[in-house]
Motif scaffolding. Sequence first.
Motif, PDB file in Angstrom:
ATOM      1  N   ASP A 279     -98.350  79.545 -95.051  1.00  0.00           N
ATOM      2  CA  ASP A 279     -98.519  78.155 -95.467  1.00  0.00           C
ATOM      3  C   ASP A 279     -99.511  78.034 -96.623  1.00  0.00           C
ATOM      4  O   ASP A 279     -99.309  77.239 -97.541  1.00  0.00           O
ATOM      5  CB  ASP A 279     -98.946  77.292 -94.278  1.00  0.00           C
ATOM      6  N   GLY A 280    -100.555  78.839 -96.593  1.00  0.00           N
ATOM      7  CA  GLY A 280    -101.502  78.838 -97.707  1.00  0.00           C
ATOM      8  C   GLY A 280    -100.828  79.241 -99.011  1.00  0.00           C
ATOM      9  O   GLY A 280    -101.074  78.668-100.074  1.00  0.00           O
ATOM     10  N   PHE A 281     -99.940  80.232 -98.917  1.00  0.00           N
ATOM     11  CA  PHE A 281     -99.194  80.695-100.093  1.00  0.00           C
ATOM     12  C   PHE A 281     -98.311  79.574-100.644  1.00  0.00           C
ATOM     13  O   PHE A 281     -98.295  79.311-101.845  1.00  0.00           O
ATOM     14  CB  PHE A 281     -98.362  81.919 -99.702  1.00  0.00           C
TER      15      PHE A 281
ATOM     16  N   GLY B 122    -106.565  76.332 -92.829  1.00  0.00           N
ATOM     17  CA  GLY B 122    -105.914  77.334 -93.677  1.00  0.00           C
ATOM     18  C   GLY B 122    -106.403  77.270 -95.112  1.00  0.00           C
ATOM     19  O   GLY B 122    -106.697  78.296 -95.725  1.00  0.00           O
ATOM     20  N   LEU B 123    -106.536  76.055 -95.636  1.00  0.00           N
ATOM     21  CA  LEU B 123    -107.032  75.904 -96.998  1.00  0.00           C
ATOM     22  C   LEU B 123    -108.502  76.311 -97.084  1.00  0.00           C
ATOM     23  O   LEU B 123    -108.934  76.888 -98.080  1.00  0.00           O
ATOM     24  CB  LEU B 123    -106.826  74.472 -97.492  1.00  0.00           C
TER      25      LEU B 123
ATOM     26  N   GLY C 261     -93.463  87.131 -86.096  1.00  0.00           N
ATOM     27  CA  GLY C 261     -93.695  85.881 -86.812  1.00  0.00           C
ATOM     28  C   GLY C 261     -94.585  84.904 -86.073  1.00  0.00           C
ATOM     29  O   GLY C 261     -94.913  83.846 -86.601  1.00  0.00           O
ATOM     30  N   ARG C 262     -95.016  85.217 -84.870  1.00  0.00           N
ATOM     31  CA  ARG C 262     -95.811  84.288 -84.061  1.00  0.00           C
ATOM     32  C   ARG C 262     -97.284  84.218 -84.483  1.00  0.00           C
ATOM     33  O   ARG C 262     -97.976  83.277 -84.142  1.00  0.00           O
ATOM     34  CB  ARG C 262     -95.747  84.685 -82.590  1.00  0.00           C
ATOM     35  N   SER C 263     -97.750  85.220 -85.188  1.00  0.00           N
ATOM     36  CA  SER C 263     -99.158  85.310 -85.560  1.00  0.00           C
ATOM     37  C   SER C 263     -99.650  84.066 -86.288  1.00  0.00           C
ATOM     38  O   SER C 263     -99.071  83.642 -87.287  1.00  0.00           O
ATOM     39  CB  SER C 263     -99.367  86.532 -86.465  1.00  0.00           C
ATOM     40  N   ARG C 264    -100.729  83.512 -85.776  1.00  0.00           N
ATOM     41  CA  ARG C 264    -101.350  82.359 -86.433  1.00  0.00           C
ATOM     42  C   ARG C 264    -101.880  82.763 -87.814  1.00  0.00           C
ATOM     43  O   ARG C 264    -101.800  82.008 -88.765  1.00  0.00           O
ATOM     44  CB  ARG C 264    -102.471  81.816 -85.566  1.00  0.00           C
ATOM     45  N   PHE C 265    -102.423  83.977 -87.911  1.00  0.00           N
ATOM     46  CA  PHE C 265    -102.940  84.509 -89.178  1.00  0.00           C
ATOM     47  C   PHE C 265    -101.806  84.576 -90.204  1.00  0.00           C
ATOM     48  O   PHE C 265    -101.950  84.104 -91.329  1.00  0.00           O
ATOM     49  CB  PHE C 265    -103.557  85.885 -88.917  1.00  0.00           C
TER      50      PHE C 265
ATOM     51  N   ALA D 193    -101.958  89.977 -93.231  1.00  0.00           N
ATOM     52  CA  ALA D 193    -101.308  88.841 -92.568  1.00  0.00           C
ATOM     53  C   ALA D 193     -99.836  89.129 -92.330  1.00  0.00           C
ATOM     54  O   ALA D 193     -99.300  88.850 -91.249  1.00  0.00           O
ATOM     55  CB  ALA D 193    -101.481  87.575 -93.402  1.00  0.00           C
ATOM     56  N   ALA D 194     -99.169  89.698 -93.321  1.00  0.00           N
ATOM     57  CA  ALA D 194     -97.739  90.012 -93.183  1.00  0.00           C
ATOM     58  C   ALA D 194     -97.510  91.058 -92.099  1.00  0.00           C
ATOM     59  O   ALA D 194     -96.566  90.941 -91.303  1.00  0.00           O
ATOM     60  CB  ALA D 194     -97.188  90.499 -94.518  1.00  0.00           C
TER      61      ALA D 194
END
Length: 185
Positions: free
Chosen positions: A100-102, A158-159, A90-94, A81-82
């Motif tokens: 946000d999950g973190f 995401g969750l 930084g645009r990646s939805r993944f 993901a990073a």
Amino acid sequence: MSRRQTDEPVGAGATLGLPAAWAVHDAEELLAVPHWVRTRVPGLRECFPQVPDAVWRRLESVDGREFALAVAGMGVLVAAAAADGRRTGGRSRFYQAALDGFGLHGLAHLAQAAAVRGYTPGSATSPLVVVPFWLWARTRLRRAGVLRPLRTRDAVLGLGAAGAALAGTPAVARRLSRPTAGRRP
């Protein structure tokens, strides 16, 4: 250029910092979980009788190797993901979903610690590393004009993805950590 889009770069810290912050946080979990499960779960079973026995038994059955493999599996997902976040500025939805999950995961650790009125694995680094990094990275994304709003639908997705990863990585780890004797080639 749109009003929301700016020339300010997101920077490597906001994207590639995610696996670094994750590694610090998960190092705490790797160090704390085995002892914490042995010493705290019996008392928690009494405090929370509404939790099904199957949940407690599963928690007690996790061995150190299996847990470490599950953490490594999550590490691969976080690193991917990073990398995608870095590749896309930084645009990646993944990437943003993982970020946000973190952050939400860090808040969950704080809620767990509040619920048990004490330490839970991950609750020390959540207020010191997880939540501050999450808020800082989201600020960088917002200033660069690439932050997607955290909407309920996205948070649920995401969750859900994080839940699938959290369920899937231990399953893979369990499979990989089984002794090879008696296995068919």
